[in-house]
Each structure stands twice: as C-alpha cells, then as structure tokens.
Design a protein around this motif. Structure first.
Motif, PDB file in Angstrom:
ATOM      1  N   TRP A 282       0.838  -1.203   0.000  1.00  0.00           N
ATOM      2  CA  TRP A 282       0.000   0.000   0.000  1.00  0.00           C
ATOM      3  C   TRP A 282       0.872   1.251   0.000  1.00  0.00           C
ATOM      4  N   THR A 287       0.051  -1.671  -5.341  1.00  0.00           N
ATOM      5  CA  THR A 287      -1.272  -1.726  -4.702  1.00  0.00           C
ATOM      6  C   THR A 287      -1.810  -0.331  -4.411  1.00  0.00           C
ATOM      7  N   LEU A 313      -3.421  -3.655 -10.889  1.00  0.00           N
ATOM      8  CA  LEU A 313      -3.615  -4.200  -9.549  1.00  0.00           C
ATOM      9  C   LEU A 313      -3.770  -5.713  -9.598  1.00  0.00           C
ATOM     10  N   LEU A 317      -1.057  -8.457  -7.978  1.00  0.00           N
ATOM     11  CA  LEU A 317      -1.480  -9.253  -6.829  1.00  0.00           C
ATOM     12  C   LEU A 317      -1.770 -10.706  -7.180  1.00  0.00           C
ATOM     13  N   ILE A 338      -2.425  -4.675   1.857  1.00  0.00           N
ATOM     14  CA  ILE A 338      -2.748  -5.194   0.520  1.00  0.00           C
ATOM     15  C   ILE A 338      -4.172  -5.730   0.500  1.00  0.00           C
ATOM     16  N   ALA A 342      -7.253  -4.090  -1.631  1.00  0.00           N
ATOM     17  CA  ALA A 342      -7.884  -4.918  -2.661  1.00  0.00           C
ATOM     18  C   ALA A 342      -9.374  -5.086  -2.393  1.00  0.00           C
TER      19      ALA A 342
END
Length: 410
Positions: A282, A287, A313, A317, A338, A342
């Motif tokens: 983050w 992210t 993204l 991920l 994260i 998300a």
C-alpha cells in the motif's frame, strides 16, 4: 479453499487479546500516545471498530481513547494525520453515534485547532511555492503533511474552507517548480527518501508512493472529486499526476509497475535507476498506486484510466514473484494493507477479475499469522492494523467506522 469467517474471527481474537489494556504513556515521550501510527490513537481504531461491528462493550474503546488524549494534545505545525491533534480528531470521527455525546466537546475543540493548523500550513506552503524552494515530505504527504490533514477534513468538514484551501494548494503543487528551467515537478522534494542527504540523490528526489509521494495527493483529489468537491484546476491537476505516473510506468510481462522514487539523474536520463518491481505494498508499491489510479478514473469518469489501473492491480497481486516480496502482515507494506486495499478496489471495479482478489489475499493474510503476532502493537506496522484488516476478512464487509479513510483508500 478460502478462509472462513469463523477462522478469521478466531485469528482476530488472538490479536485483540494482546491489546486489551493500554499502558501508561512513556515518561520520556508522553506525546507518543497521540500517534496514529504507533500509539494509543491508532489502537483505539481497532476497539472502536470491533465494538461497533460485533456489538461488544464500549469500555475498552473508551479506555484507549482516553489514553490517547491523556495529556496536552499537540496542534503544533509539525503535527499531521498520524500524530497530534489531527490523529486524535480522526479517531473521534470514527466513534459510533451512540457514543458521540461523550466526546462532542473534545471533537469541537480539536476541530477548531486542526482547521487553524491547516490554514497555517497552507500559508507556509504557498509562501514556499512563491519562493521557488523545494518542498519536504512533511509539507504535503499523507502521514504528516497537508494531504493527511485534508483526509481528516474530507471526513469531518468536506464543504469547509480549510479543505478547499488544501485542495487549491495541491493543485498548485502539481505545477512545475519555478523557475521553469529547473525542469522539476512541483512535488519534487529536496532530500533523499530517508529525509536526509545522500550522494545517490543529489538535488533531492521524486517520490511516487502513497505514504510520502505524489500518489497521496492524487488519492485526496480523487476522493474529493468523487464526492462532488472540486476547486479550480482540480481535474487538470489529477491528469497531470496521472501523466507523471504514466511517464514512469514500467511495462513488463508481469504487468505495469512503478519505481518507488527517482533521482535527479533518473529524471535527466528519463528512466529509473531500478526497474524491477518493488513489493506491491500500500505505502509505496503497485497496490497503493493502482488504487489511486482506479479512483482517479472513477472520479474523472474515464473507464480507460480505471481499467488500466485495475489490470495493474490484478496482475501485481496474482504475480508470485511480486507477492514473494511481502515479508510481514502489517498495513503499511504487508498483507493487511494489501488485503484492505484490494477489498475496497474490488467493490468499485469494472474488471470482474478483481472480485477474486479478496478471497485469495484473505488466505494469505490469515496464513501470515504463522510468523507470529507482531511485536509492535500499533496501527501502521503492528498488531492493531493487522487486526483491523481481519475484521474486514471475518465479516466480508467494509469497515463499519470507515477507519481505513486514514489510508485514503475509501
């Protein structure tokens, strides 16, 4: 198989058991309890969220809030969202309606001091721009700068003049630093990434992170515009930041990524000194940047922009090599941040693939507990932040208090 709500709730209980009672403020650092990052202020958010979401007693939340406000609360010019009056004010903004009367007077007093702080700091920042000097992180970043104070005001007084002044300042921040022949964007800082001087960063650096870089202002501008709050030049400023991100985006087989920061040498030659993807956190990674770009696309009504960042993204991920770089379960640069980001991104997504991320990442967050409960109790790198993400995982619902507004992801 995904982590069940019951399993997540059991893990959450283990974490909260370590944070039942606040300790007395340290004698040598009595202000430390006012830290949203590490102190009682940040830990209060966990107890407020669990009381509201799961219907527990308010006593624990009240004890932590009282601990955070146990001494004189600082509204000095060095304070920001993660320390001092804005931190405690943000905590009080998350208190459920049933208990707000307990803190109404304190909230009003704090808010008055925070708006005064915002105005003083905008005055200083605009004077710095007029002089053509380079800024420092602390002027504009999310943790201690005007972006963070703006996040508090967006939550508490979105139509007020103090937030308007901060947004106007952020628009000015995106303009090239005068004189124009310096070739520097307005958000270029005069120090290295560690806030010092380094031979690797002569002339300072440009930072792309959410916590301390230009992505933080993009998040605040996007969140404001999404709520219909705008100032002259607002959209142009967002497009300018997006253009900077586009210019430094590295396109690889694993998807788009961005450098955490660039030096003056990188700027002159037009490419970063390190082009491998950083951990997808983050605070500095894909992210946080992708969530900002997604929100910018939503606010600017640009599906093209939104879907580009949603693809970035998703690919970050689901890339084993990038996920292998995640080494802790905290909010700042670990699994909790994260997962929480998300979860918010999936709820807003045009790309249906993002709906699969919360379950995948929830499993990773739950598994990360095997590394042990964090020794630090705080919000940003400690047990309280991990536990707050676990409340989202356990309930499969967004926060009831909106605590993650301090990360500007909602």
């Amino acid at each position: 198989m995904t982590t069940s709500a019951a399993t997540a709730a059991a893990i959450l209980e283990q974490y909260t058991a370590h944070l039942e009672e606040p300790s007395p403020p340290p004698l040598e650092e009595p202000w430390a309890v006012q830290s949203l990052a590490d102190g009682a202020a940040g830990i209060s958010l966990l107890h407020i969220e669990t009381a509201r979401r799961f219907g527990g007693s308010w006593r624990s939340a009240h004890r932590w809030i009282t601990s955070a406000a146990s001494g004189p609360i600082s509204a000095a010019d060095q304070t920001g969202l993660f320390l001092g009056a804005p931190a405690v004010g943000f905590v009080l903004s998350t208190v459920p309606p049933t208990y707000q009367h307990l803190y109404a007077s304190a909230r009003a007093t704090l808010h008055q001091h925070i708006t005064g702080l915002a105005n003083r700091r905008v005055d200083a920042a605009l004077a710095r721009i007029d002089r053509g000097d380079l800024p420092a992180f602390a002027e504009y970043d999310l943790f201690y700068g005007l972006t963070g104070i703006g996040a508090y005001l967006l939550r508490t007084e979105p139509e007020g003049p103090a937030l308007e002044r901060i947004l106007r300042y952020l628009v000015a921040l995106t303009r090239p630093l005068a004189p124009a022949d310096r070739g520097l964007p307005g958000w270029w800082v005069g120090h290295d990434p560690a806030r010092g001087t380094s031979p690797h960063f002569p002339g300072g650096h440009g930072n792309f992170g959410t916590a301390h870089g230009i992505t933080g202002p993009l998040l605040l501008l996007a969140q404001a515009l999404r709520r219909g709050i705008t100032v002259p030049g607002h959209r142009d400023a967002m497009f300018t930041i997006c253009a900077q991100l586009d210019a430094w985006c590295q396109h690889r087989d694993f998807g788009p990524s961005w450098p955490e920061h660039i030096s003056r040498r990188d700027l002159d030659r037009g490419r970063p000194h390190h082009d491998a993807p950083a951990r997808p956190s983050w605070c500095y990674g894909t992210t946080g940047i992708a969530r900002a770009g997604q929100l910018a696309g939503i606010a600017l009504r640009s599906p093209t922009l939104q879907t580009f960042y949603e693809d970035a993204l998703y690919r970050a991920l689901t890339d084993p090599a990038q996920l292998a770089q995640i080494a802790d379960n905290g909010l700042c640069h670990g699994w909790a941040g994260i997962y929480q980001t998300a979860h918010r991104a999936a709820a807003d997504a045009l790309d249906p693939r993002l709906s699969t991320l919360p379950d995948r990442l929830g499993d990773a967050l739950a598994e990360s507990r095997h590394s042990g409960t964090p020794s630090a109790p705080g919000l940003i790198n400690g047990a309280a932040g991990t536990a707050l993400a676990l409340t989202t995982l356990a309930s499969r619902r967004p926060p009831s208090t909106g605590w993650d507004a301090c990360l500007l992801i909602n």
